[in-house]
Design an enzyme around this catalytic site. Structure first.
Site, PDB file in Angstrom:
ATOM      1  N   ARG A 166       1.150   1.737  -6.069  1.00 52.89           N
ATOM      2  CA  ARG A 166       1.324   0.757  -4.979  1.00 52.89           C
ATOM      3  C   ARG A 166       0.003   0.113  -4.574  1.00 52.89           C
ATOM      4  O   ARG A 166      -0.040  -0.767  -3.722  1.00 52.89           O
ATOM      5  CB  ARG A 166       1.955   1.436  -3.754  1.00 52.89           C
ATOM      6  CG  ARG A 166       3.339   2.001  -3.982  1.00 52.89           C
ATOM      7  CD  ARG A 166       3.870   2.705  -2.746  1.00 52.89           C
ATOM      8  NE  ARG A 166       4.062   1.798  -1.649  1.00 52.89           N
ATOM      9  CZ  ARG A 166       5.194   1.125  -1.436  1.00 52.89           C
ATOM     10  NH1 ARG A 166       6.198   1.265  -2.275  1.00 52.89           N
ATOM     11  NH2 ARG A 166       5.308   0.297  -0.414  1.00 52.89           N
ATOM     12  N   CYS A 198       0.864  -1.184   0.000  1.00 51.50           N
ATOM     13  CA  CYS A 198       0.000   0.000   0.000  1.00 51.50           C
ATOM     14  C   CYS A 198       0.898   1.231   0.000  1.00 51.50           C
ATOM     15  O   CYS A 198       2.114   1.132   0.103  1.00 51.50           O
ATOM     16  CB  CYS A 198      -0.855   0.010   1.258  1.00 51.50           C
ATOM     17  SG  CYS A 198      -1.820  -1.468   1.478  1.00 51.50           S
ATOM     18  N   LYS A 254      -1.694  -5.901 -20.179  1.00 48.35           N
ATOM     19  CA  LYS A 254      -1.340  -6.513 -18.894  1.00 48.35           C
ATOM     20  C   LYS A 254      -2.370  -7.582 -18.512  1.00 48.35           C
ATOM     21  O   LYS A 254      -2.041  -8.570 -17.915  1.00 48.35           O
ATOM     22  CB  LYS A 254      -1.269  -5.452 -17.789  1.00 48.35           C
ATOM     23  CG  LYS A 254      -0.817  -6.005 -16.433  1.00 48.35           C
ATOM     24  CD  LYS A 254       0.546  -6.666 -16.521  1.00 48.35           C
ATOM     25  CE  LYS A 254       0.958  -7.334 -15.238  1.00 48.35           C
ATOM     26  NZ  LYS A 254       2.167  -8.175 -15.400  1.00 48.35           N
ATOM     27  N   GLU A 285       9.181 -20.350 -20.074  1.00 52.11           N
ATOM     28  CA  GLU A 285       8.983 -19.009 -19.496  1.00 52.11           C
ATOM     29  C   GLU A 285      10.097 -18.056 -19.929  1.00 52.11           C
ATOM     30  O   GLU A 285       9.852 -16.909 -20.283  1.00 52.11           O
ATOM     31  CB  GLU A 285       8.906 -19.112 -17.972  1.00 52.11           C
ATOM     32  CG  GLU A 285       8.910 -17.805 -17.228  1.00 52.11           C
ATOM     33  CD  GLU A 285       7.749 -16.871 -17.584  1.00 52.11           C
ATOM     34  OE1 GLU A 285       6.804 -17.304 -18.267  1.00 52.11           O
ATOM     35  OE2 GLU A 285       7.820 -15.687 -17.208  1.00 52.11           O
ATOM     36  N   GLU A 320       8.367 -11.584 -25.669  1.00 48.73           N
ATOM     37  CA  GLU A 320       7.282 -10.607 -25.475  1.00 48.73           C
ATOM     38  C   GLU A 320       7.799  -9.195 -25.245  1.00 48.73           C
ATOM     39  O   GLU A 320       7.067  -8.242 -25.473  1.00 48.73           O
ATOM     40  CB  GLU A 320       6.358 -11.029 -24.343  1.00 48.73           C
ATOM     41  CG  GLU A 320       6.931 -10.973 -22.960  1.00 48.73           C
ATOM     42  CD  GLU A 320       5.881 -11.274 -21.896  1.00 48.73           C
ATOM     43  OE1 GLU A 320       4.713 -10.900 -22.081  1.00 48.73           O
ATOM     44  OE2 GLU A 320       6.230 -11.892 -20.873  1.00 48.73           O
ATOM     45  N   ASN A 373       1.062   0.212   5.970  1.00 50.62           N
ATOM     46  CA  ASN A 373       1.472  -0.625   4.839  1.00 50.62           C
ATOM     47  C   ASN A 373       2.200  -1.801   5.459  1.00 50.62           C
ATOM     48  O   ASN A 373       3.070  -1.619   6.307  1.00 50.62           O
ATOM     49  CB  ASN A 373       2.407   0.159   3.908  1.00 50.62           C
ATOM     50  CG  ASN A 373       3.020  -0.752   2.855  1.00 50.62           C
ATOM     51  OD1 ASN A 373       2.403  -1.725   2.442  1.00 50.62           O
ATOM     52  ND2 ASN A 373       4.254  -0.467   2.463  1.00 50.62           N
ATOM     53  N   GLY A 374       1.833  -3.022   5.077  1.00 46.13           N
ATOM     54  CA  GLY A 374       2.509  -4.206   5.617  1.00 46.13           C
ATOM     55  C   GLY A 374       1.497  -5.281   5.967  1.00 46.13           C
ATOM     56  O   GLY A 374       0.330  -5.212   5.589  1.00 46.13           O
ATOM     57  N   HIS A 401      14.855 -34.645 -31.629  1.00 43.81           N
ATOM     58  CA  HIS A 401      13.640 -34.986 -32.404  1.00 43.81           C
ATOM     59  C   HIS A 401      13.232 -33.846 -33.318  1.00 43.81           C
ATOM     60  O   HIS A 401      12.081 -33.757 -33.724  1.00 43.81           O
ATOM     61  CB  HIS A 401      12.503 -35.334 -31.430  1.00 43.81           C
ATOM     62  CG  HIS A 401      12.814 -36.504 -30.563  1.00 43.81           C
ATOM     63  ND1 HIS A 401      12.902 -37.797 -31.044  1.00 43.81           N
ATOM     64  CD2 HIS A 401      13.141 -36.565 -29.255  1.00 43.81           C
ATOM     65  CE1 HIS A 401      13.237 -38.614 -30.051  1.00 43.81           C
ATOM     66  NE2 HIS A 401      13.380 -37.901 -28.939  1.00 43.81           N
ATOM     67  N   LYS A 417       9.521 -14.575 -21.912  1.00 40.85           N
ATOM     68  CA  LYS A 417      10.016 -13.279 -21.437  1.00 40.85           C
ATOM     69  C   LYS A 417      10.769 -12.562 -22.551  1.00 40.85           C
ATOM     70  O   LYS A 417      10.577 -11.391 -22.807  1.00 40.85           O
ATOM     71  CB  LYS A 417      10.961 -13.473 -20.231  1.00 40.85           C
ATOM     72  CG  LYS A 417      10.312 -13.694 -18.903  1.00 40.85           C
ATOM     73  CD  LYS A 417       9.588 -12.527 -18.326  1.00 40.85           C
ATOM     74  CE  LYS A 417       8.114 -12.416 -18.466  1.00 40.85           C
ATOM     75  NZ  LYS A 417       7.152 -13.418 -18.356  1.00 40.85           N
ATOM     76  N   TRP A 423      -3.719  -1.625  -1.284  1.00 45.59           N
ATOM     77  CA  TRP A 423      -3.686  -2.845  -2.094  1.00 45.59           C
ATOM     78  C   TRP A 423      -4.161  -3.936  -1.149  1.00 45.59           C
ATOM     79  O   TRP A 423      -3.430  -4.320  -0.244  1.00 45.59           O
ATOM     80  CB  TRP A 423      -2.271  -3.113  -2.587  1.00 45.59           C
ATOM     81  CG  TRP A 423      -2.174  -4.308  -3.467  1.00 45.59           C
ATOM     82  CD1 TRP A 423      -1.802  -5.570  -3.094  1.00 45.59           C
ATOM     83  CD2 TRP A 423      -2.484  -4.384  -4.865  1.00 45.59           C
ATOM     84  NE1 TRP A 423      -1.853  -6.409  -4.178  1.00 45.59           N
ATOM     85  CE2 TRP A 423      -2.267  -5.710  -5.267  1.00 45.59           C
ATOM     86  CE3 TRP A 423      -2.908  -3.472  -5.803  1.00 45.59           C
ATOM     87  CZ2 TRP A 423      -2.467  -6.135  -6.577  1.00 45.59           C
ATOM     88  CZ3 TRP A 423      -3.102  -3.885  -7.104  1.00 45.59           C
ATOM     89  CH2 TRP A 423      -2.896  -5.209  -7.480  1.00 45.59           C
TER      90      TRP A 423
HETATM   91  C1  AGP Z   1       3.373 -12.840 -19.187  1.00 45.29           C
HETATM   92  O1  AGP Z   1       4.561 -12.076 -19.057  1.00 45.29           O
HETATM   93  C2  AGP Z   1       2.297 -12.142 -19.950  1.00 45.29           C
HETATM   94  N1  AGP Z   1       2.036 -10.859 -19.380  1.00 45.29           N
HETATM   95  C3  AGP Z   1       1.064 -13.011 -20.134  1.00 45.29           C
HETATM   96  O2  AGP Z   1       1.468 -14.239 -20.690  1.00 45.29           O
HETATM   97  C4  AGP Z   1       0.252 -13.315 -18.858  1.00 45.29           C
HETATM   98  O3  AGP Z   1       0.986 -14.190 -18.018  1.00 45.29           O
HETATM   99  C5  AGP Z   1      -1.066 -13.987 -19.274  1.00 45.29           C
HETATM  100  O4  AGP Z   1      -1.802 -13.065 -20.062  1.00 45.29           O
HETATM  101  C6  AGP Z   1      -1.907 -14.424 -18.073  1.00 45.29           C
HETATM  102  O5  AGP Z   1      -2.253 -13.296 -17.315  1.00 45.29           O
HETATM  103  P1  AGP Z   1      -2.870 -13.540 -15.869  1.00 45.29           P
HETATM  104  O6  AGP Z   1      -1.816 -14.196 -15.044  1.00 45.29           O
HETATM  105  O7  AGP Z   1      -3.218 -12.171 -15.360  1.00 45.29           O
HETATM  106  O8  AGP Z   1      -4.066 -14.441 -16.016  1.00 45.29           O
END
Ligand code: AGP
Length: 606
Positions: free
Chosen positions: A27, A2, A601, A479, A486, A98-99, A502, A483, A74
């Site tokens: 925050r 927060c 996001k 993953e 994207e 906050n905490g 393969h 990273k 938050w």
């Molecule tokens: C990951 O870096 C991306 N932002 C994306 O793959 C994300 O993980 C995916 O859209 C799922 O989002 P969520 O965890 O909010 O469900």
């Protein structure tokens, strides 16, 4: 996570507080509120939702003052609501915090037994009762705060006002940031630098165990025993934009560096470190009747789910399947009332995941979730939620949310295993003891960020990458590739290393670097073999290896080391250098790291 802010001085405190909260909205933005001294009375304004709602509330019911405290929330304990919004006001004492107060339930029972009436579901309200009672017994506000912080276990950055001492603000911090901005006959105090810059650039960074008493332009800093401590002011020369990112160039880099705190906050309050006990508030799934687990998610959260399969099947011996949420609902999955579904989502708003959860519920499954945003749709759709305490994740590329999801899966699997008897007390204690060491190990990896940045310079021009891993680290290869692709727009693929022969090995040449995840585990020898194969075809290798492992590092063109840990916690550590590598390559490519093209996001459309 927060945001708190306090002000006393010659300006209109309401404007200063709202301006400060605006700079802290990153925050948390579930609710906001201020408490100000009107003469010797405290007046409160609070509202649920974004700060703008509070501003509108104050326009409707204007306030002006020269001393006050404010908070943007938050939610961690208690849903976003006005009742749960800070400041909490009790008998002429207002508090913002906050905490996380780990022992708040015990203290709440004790206070209730002696007649206290609680108005909220938050842990913070404890503080307003404890401080109010102490002032009612004749303590000064500073003494009352001192006595309160000695009762609580957990983390805090708190500010308190009392009608008995108008014009005085008391603050105390333990493991949550607090900065005092010292101006000319005015003082501002906050969680973070951005909030103080409109008042002053002279900042005093409080340390853990510090308390501060502010009256007008007088600032006194003591320890929790009341002994004066010296803290030198620092002149802040950051721009406001830089300040919002905590001095980091991008939110993503800030969030990568927040991971030790985020992982700590995620397990803190859920485990008893000495006994290894894991406890979850309100969890009531009958685990003995669970015959199958499905873990559903998208994107990075799906990579966490894939990792979770290894952990659940090892600790609980329950068949665990993982599905892309976007696939699950179209394949007529085998679900019954003996199925437990775990949905993972940072945002809690991913349409595919929500749709899959609805399908699982329609078919009779019990559904729980792992989520980072309280009161998000997913938390309302599922029977129980494990809240990761990563705090708001602003960068589109998920980093701290991912490692806290892995932490949550680990804790759930330990809890399940202990509950159904596949883990005994000794083993549980070992597993928890290893977990609580992880934040420090992440810090060790973060210390190598400059070395990784220099390495990125040798690789950012490549157009393709392959990431390979085995066993529990295969999902981390996926993953790491995600990273990179994207945020840098470089084509990258993750593979199970055993799959190279393969097909993918046909791609290897001097234009195709390979990132090999080679920690010392049961698949280590095979990973060394994969690295030999790549080298034989002139592919360059970046290896992620354990500290001191000269055998694997000698087979790589470049290597990054991670501290040793158990096989089931390695994914958390091994993710961090991959995040840092992707970040620096993207910065060198000049892409928009925090808001990469075409991405959002939270994907709230199917
Ligand atoms: C990951 O870096 C991306 N932002 C994306 O793959 C994300 O993980 C995916 O859209 C799922 O989002 P969520 O965890 O909010 O469900």
């Amino acid at each position: 996570m927060c945001g708190i802010v306090g002000y006393t001085g010659t300006r209109d405190a309401v404007d200063v507080l709202l301006g400060g909260l605006k700079k802290l909205e990153y925050r948390g933005y579930d609710s906001a509120g201020i408490a100000v001294m009107k003469g010797s009375d405290i007046e409160l304004r609070r509202s649920v939702g974004k700060l703008n709602n509070l501003t509108m509330e104050i326009l409707k019911r204007p306030l002006s003052a020269h001393t006050g405290i404010g908070h943007t929330r938050w939610a961690t304990h208690g849903r976003p609501s006005e009742q749960n919004a800070h400041p909490h006001l009790e008998g002429g004492v207002a508090v913002v915090h906050n905490g996380i107060i780990e022992n708040y339930l015990i203290l709440k029972d004790e206070l209730k037994a002696s007649g206290a009436e609680f108005k909220s579901e938050t842990d913070t309200e404890i503080l307003s009762h404890l401080i109010q009672r102490a002032t009612a017994e004749g303590m000064s506000l500073a003494e009352a705060v001192r006595s309160a912080v000695k009762r609580i276990k957990g983390t805090f950055a708190l500010l308190a006002l009392s009608e008995k001492e108008p014009g005085t603000i008391i603050g105390a911090r333990l493991e949550c940031p607090m900065i005092v901005g010292v101006g000319e006959n005015e003082t501002i105090i906050s969680s973070d630098i951005p909030a103080i810059l409109d008042v002053t650039r002279s900042a005093v960074f409080l340390h853990d165990g510090d308390m501060v008493s502010i009256t007008g332009g007088e600032v006194e800093i003591t320890d929790f025993e009341g002994n004066i401590v010296e803290r030198k002011p620092t002149n802040i020369n950051w721009s406001p934009v830089m300040a919002e990112k905590g001095g980091y160039r991008h939110f993503m880099l800030k969030e990568i560096n927040e991971q030790p705190r985020a992982v700590t906050d995620t397990f803190r309050g859920q485990v008893a470190e000495e006994t290894g006990e894991v406890f979850f508030d309100g969890f009531d799934v009958d685990l003995d009747s669970v015959q199958r687990i499905y873990i559903l998610a998208c994107g990075t959260s799906w990579h966490a789910a894939l990792t979770g399969k290894y952990i659940f099947e090892e600790f609980c011996r329950i068949p665990t399947e993982v599905d892309l949420a976007s696939e699950f609902r179209y394949r007529n999955p085998l679900v019954s009332d003996s199925t437990l579904v775990i949905a993972i989502s940072q945002s809690g708003e991913t349409a595919d995941t929500l749709a899959a959860v609805k399908e699982a519920k329609r078919k009779g499954a019990s559904v729980i979730s792992i989520c980072n945003v309280m009161e998000s749709s997913l938390t309302r759709e599922t029977d129980w939620t494990f809240m990761t305490h990563a705090g708001p994740e602003i960068g589109v590329a998920s980093t701290k949310a991912f490692t806290t999801q892995l932490t949550a899966l680990y804790l759930l699997a330990v809890f399940f295993g202990r509950t159904i008897g596949t883990l005994d007390e000794e083993r549980t204690k070992e597993l928890i003891h290893e977990l609580v060491k992880i934040p420090k190990k992440i810090e060790t990896i973060l210390d190598s960020a400059d070395y990784i940045e220099a390495m990125a310079r040798r690789y950012f021009h490549f157009r393709d990458f392959i990431y390979i891993g085995r066993g529990i680290n295969f999902p981390i290869a996926l993953e790491g590739a995600l990273k990179l692709k994207e945020i840098s727009y470089i084509h990258a693929e993750g593979y199970a290393a055993g799959e190279m022969k393969h097909g993918p090995i046909a791609l290897i040449d001097e234009e195709m670097p390979v990132v090999a995840l080679a920690p010392k585990d049961a698949t280590y020898a095979k990973m060394l073999g994969n690295m030999e194969e790549v080298h034989a075809r002139l592919g360059s290798i970046i290896a992620i290896v354990n500290e001191g492992d000269t055998e694997a590092s000698s087979r790589a063109d470049d290597f990054i080391t991670i501290p040793e840990t158990s096989v089931h916690l390695t994914p958390i550590l091994i993710s961090v250098p991959l995040q840092i590598l992707a970040y620096h390559i993207a910065v060198m490519k000049g892409t928009d790291v925090d808001q990469p093209r075409n991405l959002a996001k939270s994907v709230t459309v199917e």
